[in-house]
Design a protein around this motif. Structure first.
Motif, PDB file in Angstrom:
ATOM      1  N   VAL A 170       3.381   5.409   5.372  1.00  0.00           N
ATOM      2  CA  VAL A 170       2.340   4.465   4.994  1.00  0.00           C
ATOM      3  C   VAL A 170       1.685   4.827   3.659  1.00  0.00           C
ATOM      4  N   THR A 186       1.733   2.170   0.761  1.00  0.00           N
ATOM      5  CA  THR A 186       0.467   1.692   0.202  1.00  0.00           C
ATOM      6  C   THR A 186       0.474   1.827  -1.311  1.00  0.00           C
ATOM      7  N   ALA A 222      -6.314  -5.757   4.070  1.00  0.00           N
ATOM      8  CA  ALA A 222      -5.137  -4.930   4.339  1.00  0.00           C
ATOM      9  C   ALA A 222      -4.735  -5.066   5.801  1.00  0.00           C
ATOM     10  N   LEU A 255      -2.279  -3.200   8.629  1.00  0.00           N
ATOM     11  CA  LEU A 255      -1.514  -2.002   8.960  1.00  0.00           C
ATOM     12  C   LEU A 255      -0.771  -2.227  10.274  1.00  0.00           C
ATOM     13  N   TYR A 305      -3.341   5.783   4.785  1.00  0.00           N
ATOM     14  CA  TYR A 305      -3.521   4.569   3.982  1.00  0.00           C
ATOM     15  C   TYR A 305      -4.771   4.690   3.110  1.00  0.00           C
ATOM     16  N   THR A 326      -9.696  -4.166   6.930  1.00  0.00           N
ATOM     17  CA  THR A 326      -8.421  -3.561   7.314  1.00  0.00           C
ATOM     18  C   THR A 326      -8.205  -3.835   8.789  1.00  0.00           C
ATOM     19  N   VAL A 380       2.511  -1.705   5.851  1.00  0.00           N
ATOM     20  CA  VAL A 380       1.285  -2.168   5.208  1.00  0.00           C
ATOM     21  C   VAL A 380       1.545  -3.431   4.395  1.00  0.00           C
TER      22      VAL A 380
END
Length: 151
Positions: free
Chosen positions: A67, A71, A97, A99, A109, A126, A136
């Motif tokens: 990740v 990212t 974002a 995830l 991240y 997020t 991501v």
């Protein structure tokens, strides 16, 4: 309809989306080509809105492992879209974002995110999402300045 070759931002006339005034598509070779009916970015109402980008390298399509690396790749892609309008990450006011594994991956991240953004940080949402073979996806909203609006 694809943009012209070379991936540059279309001019004021050619970049308008759907024939409407006040909305302009942003295109760059520094981001993956859209996989569907959407623009890499759109300028409207004094802001640049980007598509949600995954971690695919725009040249090779390769997806990095982990990740943190994913990212970083997404943020490089976003930097390229911003640059098409003369903007930087300092102009970003909102980040969304997604995830794949929110609890497991948030710290890694966030560390990669902090390498790209500095204080004052943009507002950020997020969330955990079911992503397609990536970890991501991120989109941003950036404020335009008089210098970019009068190009």
């Amino acid at each position: 309809m694809e943009g012209r070759e070379g991936g540059r931002t279309e001019g004021r006339e050619g970049g308008r989306v759907g024939g409407r005034t006040g909305k302009e598509a942003v295109r760059t070779a520094g981001a993956p080509r859209p996989a569907g009916a959407y623009s890499q970015g759109v300028v409207a109402g004094g802001f640049l809105y980007t598509a949600g980008f995954g971690p695919q390298d725009p040249d090779t399509g390769a997806v990095p492992e982990g990740v943190g690396a994913q990212t970083a790749q997404v943020l490089r892609t976003l930097r390229a879209v911003l640059a098409e309008r003369g903007l930087t990450q300092q102009d970003v006011v909102k980040v969304t974002a997604h995830l794949q594994h929110l609890k497991r991956d948030f710290a890694e991240y966030d560390a990669a995110y902090r390498e790209f953004f500095t204080e004052p940080y943009p507002v950020r949402t997020t969330v955990g999402s079911d992503l397609m073979d990536i970890l991501v996806e991120i989109d941003v909203v950036a404020v335009l300045h008089d210098r970019t609006e009068s190009d």
